[in-house]
Design a protein around this motif. Structure first.
Motif: not given
Length: 196
Positions: A119-124, A168-177
């Motif tokens: 979860i992107e912090l800026v989306s909160l 896969a090493q980049q981690g999960p895809k970031k998304q907005s809340f």
């Protein structure tokens, strides 16, 4: 309540005390029965703090007094435990993921996204951050720092191609809340609770 009249009575009492006029001190208490309780509390506080006596700022505390002070402070102020991630914050409150999600009116999958750093912090919004921080009884800044510290655990499947492994090493895809809530299994009511 510290009204202007009560402030004047307090100043008159201090003036009478400093001049040694005990009759004036008694008269103030007798002539203003409506303020008698507040004045008695003020006088008791004045006497307890030493009144006009100078306080020696360099005097050392006795070991017994120091232990009593530390004990009182520990009872009043809960020690703040350090936490770097949301998982550590959750564990410091003795909560499992299901209890946390239920308490926040989120689904477990959305809470997992928080803990994994997806979860992107800026989306909160400010209001959403306040709700999240309030649940854990921490400041918004502390919650934000823990969210920022939550990074995905990197795993590698040995059978993957190099290209797939690097992705896969980049981690999960970031998304907005909001996206996480829209894709979740949360009830409409709970979704509205977070999106309104």
């Amino acid at each position: 309540m510290n009204t202007p009249e009560l402030k004047q009575l307090k100043m008159a009492w201090i003036a009478a005390k400093e001049s040694g006029d005990t009759q004036a001190q008694i008269r103030i208490l007798q002539e203003y029965p409506a303020y008698q309780d507040e004045l008695i509390d003020f006088i008791a506080g004045y006497q307890a703090t030493g009144g006009t006596e100078a306080i020696d700022q360099t005097a050392s505390l006795l070991p017994l007094t120091r232990r009593a002070l530390n004990s009182a402070l520990e009872r009043v102020f809960e020690p703040q435990t350090a936490f770097a991630t949301l998982a550590e914050l959750r564990k410091s409150r003795n909560l499992n993921k299901v209890e946390t999600a239920r308490g926040l009116r989120l689904s477990v999958d959305v809470w997992n996204k928080f803990e994994s750093g997806a979860i992107e912090l800026v989306s909160l919004s400010q209001r959403q951050l306040e709700k999240l921080a309030q649940f854990f009884q921490v400041s918004i800044e502390q919650f934000s720092n823990a969210l920022g510290g939550s990074q995905p655990a990197l795993t590698m499947n040995r059978r993957q191609t190099r290209e797939a492994a690097s992705q896969a090493q980049q981690g999960p895809k970031k998304q907005s809340f909001a996206e996480a809530i829209a894709r979740s299994t949360m009830s409409r009511e709970d979704q509205q609770f977070w999106l309104d």
